[in-house]
Design an enzyme around this catalytic site. Structure first.
Site, short mmCIF file in Angstrom:
data_model
loop_
_atom_site.label_atom_id
_atom_site.label_comp_id
_atom_site.label_asym_id
_atom_site.label_seq_id
_atom_site.Cartn_x
_atom_site.Cartn_y
_atom_site.Cartn_z
N LEU A 12 46.38 11.16 34.44
CA LEU A 12 45.96 11.63 33.12
C LEU A 12 45.67 10.39 32.29
O LEU A 12 46.37 9.38 32.40
CB LEU A 12 47.07 12.45 32.44
CG LEU A 12 47.39 13.83 33.04
CD1 LEU A 12 48.57 14.46 32.30
CD2 LEU A 12 46.19 14.75 33.01
N ASP A 13 44.64 10.45 31.45
CA ASP A 13 44.30 9.32 30.60
C ASP A 13 45.45 8.99 29.66
O ASP A 13 46.33 9.81 29.40
CB ASP A 13 43.05 9.64 29.76
CG ASP A 13 41.84 9.95 30.63
OD1 ASP A 13 41.83 9.51 31.79
OD2 ASP A 13 40.95 10.65 30.14
N ARG A 14 45.40 7.79 29.10
CA ARG A 14 46.47 7.35 28.19
C ARG A 14 46.67 8.34 27.04
O ARG A 14 47.80 8.65 26.66
CB ARG A 14 46.12 5.96 27.62
CG ARG A 14 47.26 5.36 26.78
CD ARG A 14 46.81 4.08 26.09
NE ARG A 14 46.52 3.01 27.02
CZ ARG A 14 47.44 2.18 27.52
NH1 ARG A 14 48.71 2.31 27.18
NH2 ARG A 14 47.08 1.22 28.35
#
Length: 270
Positions: A135-137
């Site tokens: 998952l992206d930051r």
């Protein structure tokens, strides 16, 4: 120009030591990973124990963590025989924003492992854990961890059609007309995206369910129909829905793994 294929490190070590290679279709298994996957030692501890001569393989001291295991090989730690068969364990984690899914963060803002590891009890902390996908930051929500690398491969390969459901807060007003191209599949810069389930959940909210996991895919799909993502949250994988507070962790039951995540998958029909 043909792309060069990198030789895996374990295979280089096997060739250097004249251990041969796994039989066709056999999953390579090496010593440090087997100890970690079975929960005897974490990966770093396993590698150190092997280098210190505490581990024997087939009656011989082996100091190479990447030593290949064969079916029936006896492994001992400090003279004690070990059982290396391990169940597939899966943990649910509610990822907050601001951390990346990686072992290290070049920006030193933190990783999910910094938050995840302190939540493990004594028994679970002995396993080697792998994040299942990314998952992206700035993306929050459901992230799975497992001790089984075969499960990682299963859950992240698009041909297994394991759906991932996201809730996106977007700029602009979602309408069925705007979302319709997503339901039929659209062309992205790295190739066509498979048809997705797209549902309006509010004036600026879209529920999007996809079975792939390409880089920034949900964000790129919604941007392509004029709905740039402002916030993104993953709600479910397969039939397993996020049901714990942000920053919390829980172990999935065998039933959730089998029925909710459909693992192991049924054997392919010939």
């Amino acid at each position: 120009m043909a792309r060069r294929t990198r030789t895996p490190k374990w295979l280089k070590v096997a060739r250097q030591n004249d251990w041969g290679a796994p039989a066709p279709g056999e999953k390579p298994q090496w010593l440090a990973r087997a100890l970690s996957r079975a929960g005897h030692l974490d990966r770093e501890q396993a590698e150190q124990a092997i280098r210190n001569g505490r581990v024997t393989l087939g009656g011989r001291v082996v100091r190479e963590p990447l030593a290949l295991l064969r079916p029936g090989d006896e492994v001992r730690l400090d003279g004690k025989p070990l059982e290396l068969e391990a169940p597939t364990l899966v943990l649910m984690f509610h990822k907050p924003a601001g951390v990346i899914v990686s072992g290290a963060d070049p920006q030193q803002q933190g990783t999910v492992f910094d938050l995840f590891r302190p939540l493990l009890d004594e028994k679970l902390s002995r396993y080697g854990w792998h994040a299942v996908g990314r998952l992206d930051r700035d993306t929050t929500g459901l992230l799975l961890f497992t001790n089984d690398e075969l499960f990682v491969s299963y859950a992240t390969r698009p041909e297994h059609h394991l759906p991932k459901r996201y809730l996106a807060r977007v700029s602009g007003t979602p309408t069925d007309e705007r979302l319709e191209p997503l339901r039929h599949g659209i062309e992205l810069d790295d190739g066509p995206a498979k048809p997705a389930k797209a549902v309006i959940r509010g004036p600026s909210q879209v529920e999007l369910t996809i079975s792939e996991g390409r880089f920034h895919q949900v964000k790129r799909m919604l941007a392509a129909v004029g709905l740039p993502v402002r916030q993104l949250h993953r709600e479910a994988i397969g039939e397993v829905a996020l049901d714990i507070p942000e920053g919390a962790l829980r172990q999935l039951t065998e039933g959730e793994i089998r029925d909710g995540l459909r693992y192991p998958p049924p054997p392919a029909r010939r």
